[in-house]
Scaffold this active site. Structure first.
Site, mmCIF file in Angstrom:
data_model
loop_
_atom_site.group_PDB
_atom_site.id
_atom_site.type_symbol
_atom_site.label_atom_id
_atom_site.label_comp_id
_atom_site.label_asym_id
_atom_site.label_seq_id
_atom_site.Cartn_x
_atom_site.Cartn_y
_atom_site.Cartn_z
ATOM 1 N N SER A 1 -8.769 -4.023 7.149
ATOM 2 C CA SER A 1 -8.334 -2.588 6.465
ATOM 3 C C SER A 1 -8.927 -2.623 5.089
ATOM 4 O O SER A 1 -8.678 -3.212 4.339
ATOM 5 C CB SER A 1 -6.852 -2.665 6.516
ATOM 6 O OG SER A 1 -5.965 -2.667 7.718
ATOM 7 N N CYS B 1 -6.517 6.625 22.051
ATOM 8 C CA CYS B 1 -5.283 7.113 22.860
ATOM 9 C C CYS B 1 -5.086 8.671 22.343
ATOM 10 O O CYS B 1 -4.579 9.617 23.080
ATOM 11 C CB CYS B 1 -4.183 6.358 22.610
ATOM 12 S SG CYS B 1 -3.401 6.195 20.862
ATOM 13 N N CYS C 1 -2.643 13.305 18.330
ATOM 14 C CA CYS C 1 -1.329 12.754 18.495
ATOM 15 C C CYS C 1 -0.162 13.547 18.243
ATOM 16 O O CYS C 1 -0.119 14.173 17.410
ATOM 17 C CB CYS C 1 -1.367 11.352 17.361
ATOM 18 S SG CYS C 1 -0.001 10.303 17.503
ATOM 19 N N CYS D 1 0.833 -1.040 0.095
ATOM 20 C CA CYS D 1 0.139 -0.118 -0.064
ATOM 21 C C CYS D 1 0.771 1.244 0.056
ATOM 22 O O CYS D 1 1.716 1.256 0.797
ATOM 23 C CB CYS D 1 -0.932 -0.004 1.236
ATOM 24 S SG CYS D 1 -2.038 -1.422 1.342
ATOM 25 N N CYS E 1 -7.495 26.436 24.178
ATOM 26 C CA CYS E 1 -8.676 26.138 23.244
ATOM 27 C C CYS E 1 -10.002 25.414 23.958
ATOM 28 O O CYS E 1 -9.796 24.715 25.090
ATOM 29 C CB CYS E 1 -8.075 24.826 22.269
ATOM 30 S SG CYS E 1 -9.188 24.043 21.077
ATOM 31 N N ASP F 1 3.363 2.434 18.619
ATOM 32 C CA ASP F 1 3.443 1.926 17.266
ATOM 33 C C ASP F 1 3.920 2.909 16.219
ATOM 34 O O ASP F 1 4.307 2.668 15.079
ATOM 35 C CB ASP F 1 2.148 1.360 16.980
ATOM 36 C CG ASP F 1 2.305 0.285 15.643
ATOM 37 O OD1 ASP F 1 3.318 -0.336 15.382
ATOM 38 O OD2 ASP F 1 1.156 0.182 14.958
ATOM 39 N N CYS G 1 0.081 9.915 26.742
ATOM 40 C CA CYS G 1 0.341 8.683 26.087
ATOM 41 C C CYS G 1 0.870 7.760 27.099
ATOM 42 O O CYS G 1 1.010 8.047 28.090
ATOM 43 C CB CYS G 1 1.429 8.867 24.935
ATOM 44 S SG CYS G 1 1.115 10.009 23.601
HETATM 45 S S1 SF4 Z 1 1.866 8.771 20.255
HETATM 46 FE FE1 SF4 Z 1 -0.141 8.955 19.176
HETATM 47 S S2 SF4 Z 1 -0.970 6.965 18.782
HETATM 48 FE FE2 SF4 Z 1 1.076 6.751 20.160
HETATM 49 S S3 SF4 Z 1 -0.213 6.492 22.105
HETATM 50 FE FE3 SF4 Z 1 0.583 8.684 21.799
HETATM 51 S S4 SF4 Z 1 -1.674 9.634 20.736
HETATM 52 FE FE4 SF4 Z 1 -1.417 7.290 20.864
HETATM 53 S S1 SF4 Z 2 -4.952 20.661 17.951
HETATM 54 FE FE1 SF4 Z 2 -6.933 20.272 19.131
HETATM 55 S S2 SF4 Z 2 -6.859 21.201 21.218
HETATM 56 FE FE2 SF4 Z 2 -5.105 22.169 19.799
HETATM 57 S S3 SF4 Z 2 -5.929 23.942 19.220
HETATM 58 FE FE3 SF4 Z 2 -6.404 22.536 17.555
HETATM 59 S S4 SF4 Z 2 -8.486 21.892 18.137
HETATM 60 FE FE4 SF4 Z 2 -7.854 22.845 20.088
#
Ligand code: SF4
Ligand code: SF4
Length: 420
Positions: free
Chosen positions: A116, A256, A332, A13, A322, A278, A262
């Protein structure tokens, strides 16, 4: 989650960030040995403080290990898990290698399978191709039908990318009406381009042209949400909507990326190397090897703690102030590579999409939360919205050109819904 074949996959992919990870283990056969498997299962199950453990298999393509590997993993869990522990299994797969024997095993062992698939044929085949360059839609759809026939518990994982992002309803309706699935996991494709042109590491502040755009991502979520909230609440489940409902209800995010910190998504490579996540299987985020250091020690390490807390502690001021921080949490860290309007680094690339989406769903989420708090059902929202819309339609039908628009925009009807 454990990656028994590392990044190896039978497909190719084009947006897959895992494939380049093969470069991290040059010369490796990418097969988890029986010793690593046994050590992982015993350490993992014995480290739990609750009587339940979820063994999550991920790739690359985990089915390349062959069915016997997974049979053995279930036997090992039965041997090593503490008495009374309930062990469940998940597997993320492209489905192309599944057959009757696989499906029987998956059903009997209670696996929850993530398949997937990126939507109907032309959207799926845009990027999800095999090593010969051919589309894989037929093989993946066949896997879905096979699992349905064998009553395997499965959901779909759909990446939202440059090809399908402009077709939200086509994608969603395909899953609901043609594939007949109830659980849809969406995942936005954001591929950062490294200085050498690869996408191996979470570095670089530009993205590939396969990545979804921030506004496009918000529009995609909003379009699907509009359809879902009017007819599918309680019978279709979309990860982003479930997570949002949990955030509005104040019961903690169910994904998450929307957690404050995290730390609960560690990744185990085929050779026992344990990484913080991951999405961060790269040298700087290696915690150690479970064949040398006990897994609980690695999980409790300072490096892991720092990684987890950085998600909260490195939020830019723009996020901290925010109004939808409670739901978004800056998403993330892998996607935090743009500047805030104040020029501060660390803003999420998808911010504009999330701001738009969370602001849009706020009124509906408030009603749903109130319903749940008063002991009613969330799916009552569908009737409430239908009634509201009927009232609005009637008001629109009777509004004069110079009246305030009944939609509440504050504009005159002739400049709003009465335009044209
Ligand atoms: S890095 Fe991103 S995918 Fe990994 S635990 Fe944090 S929020 Fe989740
Ligand atoms: S990334 Fe999320 S928390 Fe940060 S300003 Fe944008 S909407 Fe708000």
């Amino acid at each position: 989650m454990a990656k028994p074949t590392g990044a190896t996959c039978n497909l190719n992919c084009t947006y897959c960030f895992f494939l380049e990870k093969e470069r991290l283990y040059p010369g490796s056969a990418f097969r988890m040995s029986a010793e690593v498997l046994e050590s992982y299962i015993s350490q993992y199950t014995q480290a739990q403080r609750v009587p339940e453990a979820i063994v999550a298999w991920q790739g690359g393509e985990p089915t390349l290990m062959g069915l016997d590997f997974f049979r053995r993993s279930v036997e090992m869990a039965a041997e090593h898990a503490p008495p009374g522990m309930h062990v469940t299994y998940t597997m993320q797969t492209n489905g192309t290698l599944l057959d009757d024997a696989w499906c029987e095993f998956l059903r009997e062992s209670g696996f929850l399978v993530g398949l997937s698939i990126d939507g109907p044929r032309e959207l799926h085949d845009a990027y999800r191709r095999d090593k010969g360059g051919d589309g894989t839609f037929e093989r993946v759809e066949r896997a879905a039908r096979l699992m349905q026939r064998h009553k395997v518990d499965f959901n779909v994982l759909c990446t939202v990318n440059a090809a399908n992002a402009g077709h939200p309803l086509e994608v969603y309706r395909f899953f609901r009406d043609e594939l007949g699935v109830e659980w849809v996991q969406l995942i936005p494709i954001v591929e950062r381009v490294n200085s050498d042109g690869s996408t191996l590491l979470q570095e670089g502040d530009t993205v590939t042209d396969r990545s979804v755009g921030p506004a496009q991502w918000g529009d995609f979520l909003i379009s699907v949400f509009d359809e879902w909230v009017r007819r599918d609440v309680g019978r279709m489940f979309v990860n982003f909507f479930e997570a949002a409902a949990a955030s509005w209800a104040g019961v903690g995010a169910a994904m998450c990326i929307f957690d404050e910190t995290c730390g609960n998504a560690l990744a185990l490579e085929h050779n026992g190397d344990l990484y913080t996540c991951d999405h961060f299987v790269e040298p700087a985020y290696l915690l150690g090897n479970i064949m040398e250091t006990p897994m609980p020690e690695l999980v409790a390490s300072e490096k892991m703690r720092r990684f987890g807390e950085d998600k909260r502690d490195k939020l830019p001021r723009w996020c901290r102030e925010c109004e939808v921080l409670f739901a978004c949490r800056g998403e993330c860290p892998k996607n935090r590579f743009t500047l805030t309007p104040h020029g501060e680094p660390g803003l999420n690339y998808l911010c504009a999409g999330y701001k738009a989406f969370f602001a849009y769903i706020d009124p509906v989420m408030r009603i749903m939360t109130d319903l749940l708090k008063s002991g009613r059902y969330a799916d009552e929202i569908m009737g409430i919205l239908a009634e509201q819309e009927e009232v609005e339609q009637k008001a629109l039908a009777h509004a004069g050109r110079n009246d305030p628009c009944p939609c509440g925009s504050g504009r005159k009807f002739k400049h709003c819904h009465g335009r044209g």
